[in-house]
Design a protein around this motif. Sequence first.
Motif, PDB file in Angstrom:
ATOM      1  N   ALA A  76      35.458  41.564  22.075  1.00 41.35           N
ATOM      2  CA  ALA A  76      34.307  40.688  22.332  1.00 41.35           C
ATOM      3  C   ALA A  76      34.077  40.564  23.836  1.00 41.35           C
ATOM      4  N   GLY A  77      35.156  40.409  24.585  1.00 40.03           N
ATOM      5  CA  GLY A  77      35.036  40.302  26.050  1.00 40.03           C
ATOM      6  C   GLY A  77      34.489  41.589  26.648  1.00 40.03           C
ATOM      7  N   PHE A  78      35.009  42.698  26.157  1.00 44.01           N
ATOM      8  CA  PHE A  78      34.587  44.012  26.666  1.00 44.01           C
ATOM      9  C   PHE A  78      33.092  44.227  26.403  1.00 44.01           C
ATOM     10  N   MET A  79      32.662  43.900  25.178  1.00 44.05           N
ATOM     11  CA  MET A  79      31.258  44.136  24.815  1.00 44.05           C
ATOM     12  C   MET A  79      30.326  43.177  25.578  1.00 44.05           C
ATOM     13  N   ARG A  80      30.835  41.986  25.860  1.00 45.18           N
ATOM     14  CA  ARG A  80      30.033  41.054  26.667  1.00 45.18           C
ATOM     15  C   ARG A  80      29.840  41.639  28.080  1.00 45.18           C
ATOM     16  N   LEU A  81      30.931  42.156  28.644  1.00 40.56           N
ATOM     17  CA  LEU A  81      30.830  42.799  29.959  1.00 40.56           C
ATOM     18  C   LEU A  81      29.884  43.993  29.904  1.00 40.56           C
ATOM     19  N   GLN A 476      39.150  45.259  37.689  1.00 40.03           N
ATOM     20  CA  GLN A 476      38.072  45.752  38.568  1.00 40.03           C
ATOM     21  C   GLN A 476      36.698  45.494  37.949  1.00 40.03           C
ATOM     22  N   TYR A 477      36.615  45.552  36.620  1.00 45.15           N
ATOM     23  CA  TYR A 477      35.303  45.350  35.962  1.00 45.15           C
ATOM     24  C   TYR A 477      34.920  43.870  35.927  1.00 45.15           C
ATOM     25  N   TYR A 478      35.905  43.017  35.784  1.00 49.77           N
ATOM     26  CA  TYR A 478      35.646  41.571  35.850  1.00 49.77           C
ATOM     27  C   TYR A 478      35.259  41.170  37.274  1.00 49.77           C
ATOM     28  N   LEU A 479      35.904  41.788  38.252  1.00 47.03           N
ATOM     29  CA  LEU A 479      35.591  41.465  39.652  1.00 47.03           C
ATOM     30  C   LEU A 479      34.147  41.856  39.975  1.00 47.03           C
ATOM     31  N   ARG A 480      33.729  43.001  39.479  1.00 44.76           N
ATOM     32  CA  ARG A 480      32.354  43.434  39.745  1.00 44.76           C
ATOM     33  C   ARG A 480      31.350  42.491  39.076  1.00 44.76           C
ATOM     34  N   ALA A 481      31.713  42.054  37.877  1.00 50.35           N
ATOM     35  CA  ALA A 481      30.826  41.107  37.181  1.00 50.35           C
ATOM     36  C   ALA A 481      30.678  39.815  37.987  1.00 50.35           C
ATOM     37  N   GLU A 482      31.691  39.505  38.809  1.00 45.84           N
ATOM     38  CA  GLU A 482      31.624  38.303  39.663  1.00 45.84           C
ATOM     39  C   GLU A 482      31.025  38.623  41.030  1.00 45.84           C
ATOM     40  N   GLY A 483      30.541  39.840  41.191  1.00 43.32           N
ATOM     41  CA  GLY A 483      29.839  40.181  42.436  1.00 43.32           C
ATOM     42  C   GLY A 483      30.712  40.784  43.521  1.00 43.32           C
ATOM     43  N   ARG A 517      40.477  34.760  35.613  1.00 41.86           N
ATOM     44  CA  ARG A 517      40.542  33.781  34.523  1.00 41.86           C
ATOM     45  C   ARG A 517      39.798  34.315  33.288  1.00 41.86           C
ATOM     46  N   ALA A 518      38.619  34.887  33.530  1.00 40.33           N
ATOM     47  CA  ALA A 518      37.840  35.440  32.402  1.00 40.33           C
ATOM     48  C   ALA A 518      38.632  36.543  31.711  1.00 40.33           C
ATOM     49  N   MET A 519      39.304  37.352  32.513  1.00 44.55           N
ATOM     50  CA  MET A 519      40.086  38.452  31.938  1.00 44.55           C
ATOM     51  C   MET A 519      41.225  37.899  31.085  1.00 44.55           C
ATOM     52  N   LYS A 520      41.843  36.845  31.578  1.00 49.10           N
ATOM     53  CA  LYS A 520      42.943  36.239  30.809  1.00 49.10           C
ATOM     54  C   LYS A 520      42.396  35.647  29.506  1.00 49.10           C
ATOM     55  N   GLU A 521      41.253  34.948  29.622  1.00 44.86           N
ATOM     56  CA  GLU A 521      40.682  34.317  28.425  1.00 44.86           C
ATOM     57  C   GLU A 521      40.279  35.349  27.378  1.00 44.86           C
TER      58      GLU A 521
END
Length: 549
Positions: A76-81, A476-483, A517-521
């Motif tokens: 679910a997290g992956f598809m949201r990203l 790295q993908y979560y970081l990019r999502a955060e800009g 945090r998002a990655m952990k969640e």
Amino acid sequence: MSTTLAPYALGAAAVTVALNKIQTRLQLSRAKHPSLMGHSRMARRVAALVPFYEYDEAAFFRSDDAPPEVAAQRRAGFMRLAALYRERFAETVRATDEVEESISDLQFTSAYRVPFQYSRFVREHLKAGSFAAASSGIHVTDLDGNALVDLTGSYGLNVLGHDFYKACMEAGAERVRELGPVLGPYHPVITYNVRRLKEISGLDEVSFHMSGTEAVMQAVRLARYHTRRTHLVRFCGAYHGWWGDVQPGVGNPLPARETYTLTDMSERALRVLRRRNDIACVLVNPLQALHPNAGAPSDSALVDSGRRASFDRAAYTAWLRELRAVCTAKNIVLIFDEVFSGFRLAPGGAQEYFGVQADLVTYGKTLGGGLPIGAVCGRKELMRRFRADRPTDICFARGTFNSHPLVMATMHEFLRRLETPEVRACYADLDAVWNARAERLNARLREAELPVQVGNLSSIWTVCYTQPSRYNWMLQYYLRAEGLSLSWTGTGRLIFSLRFTDAEIDAVIEAFVSAARAMKEDGWWWSSGAITNKSIKRRILREMLAKRF
Ligand SMILES: Cc1ncc(COP(=O)(O)O)c(C=O)c1O
């Protein structure tokens, strides 16, 4: 000596020579780092045996045997990203797709952003594109108008901020407008460049090249020419460009026959330098101080949480001093490869920072003021390319574009600005400033109980992971999502320009913590408690063996 004893004496001499040879060889073996990276030939052989395999969609989310509910959470997290990436980076990805099949470099970097087992699935869903339209301040703007905080550092070029280099490029172009592309004769700007480089390096002469790789090639060639010795010594894990002799392991189709790869910061390596007579030069990449004996950290190799980084300035300084002393005693040319560290650790680079003078120094990247460059500075007697008494015994080095007027002019602007109080101020208390910044992030990560910490050498940071996991590369993908924009090597290297203000760093820290945090969640750091880095490696080995046999 009687004739009857002569054969015994000869035999004894032969045995002594043989024993000596064996001992020298053994000493060399002992001075190699025990890792595969310390054994270039074996590393190439092993790399050639690794079979390709990849995870299907189900295995992608469960390669650590996470329970189905955790896998669902990750999916679910992956598809949201993926949905966010599709929307946010649409035009940048479209433009990338249009050229990807035609640019081999792009295919390589896209494929190696994450461990290969996951790569295709990630590429299908989390493409962010490889185009940019503009830069300003600490930001780079992509084709969709997203202004991302640039932590790529343009491979290390960006020491003093995008606007600084844009100004150098503009003023440089103006300065040499009348001469244009004339090659051969020099534009007068070169005189100042040479003077400043001599002052900065503490050396007598300068030669200009077109890349860091070429500068290193020339430095080594000169060392071989003047010492009349064959071998270069590099330290395990150190990058010195992509020339064959300095890249003896994986990545080079041929073995490098005249290269010794020795353990960094090791008395055994010094023993080899003291004993052998075939060593022309020792190459040092001061960046290795952050992770001695490990390669440039890249997320494509982030299969577990084994990445380590920590910098001990006193220990590395002591090592460089010892190395300097041994090289001097043995007439070995000590080369500092400052293509990355030059002008970053201090205005005078690693030589100034560690207080050690090399015989030859290579520079590149930022020195060009935004344009391609390589330079060698060296002692007069080492820089000479011919022999006074042997006119045909020369050491050849040329290059169509060396000393290009435009590059010399942007370099001129770079070096001139380097002396201004405004730029000098960027270097004030570098260690204290950047160590405190890294520690601020680490403290926030600890407070938030996130399994991530950074190690840093001044403004160069490496992300490390404190709990065994197979999915750290997802960060790295979560970081990019955060800009936050990272280079294709991912979280292995965050490279800041010295222009970041405290407020900008605080914003980076907040974005970083949110991403983690998002990655952990989303469950990526779930652990059964039984997973260790060793068990991860063992499992991957089993998968490879199953694929091969
Ligand atoms: C220490 C060092 N030496 C040499 C090079 C090669 O420079 P270039 O990429 O300009 O050929 C690099 C590039 O990253 C480097 O970091």
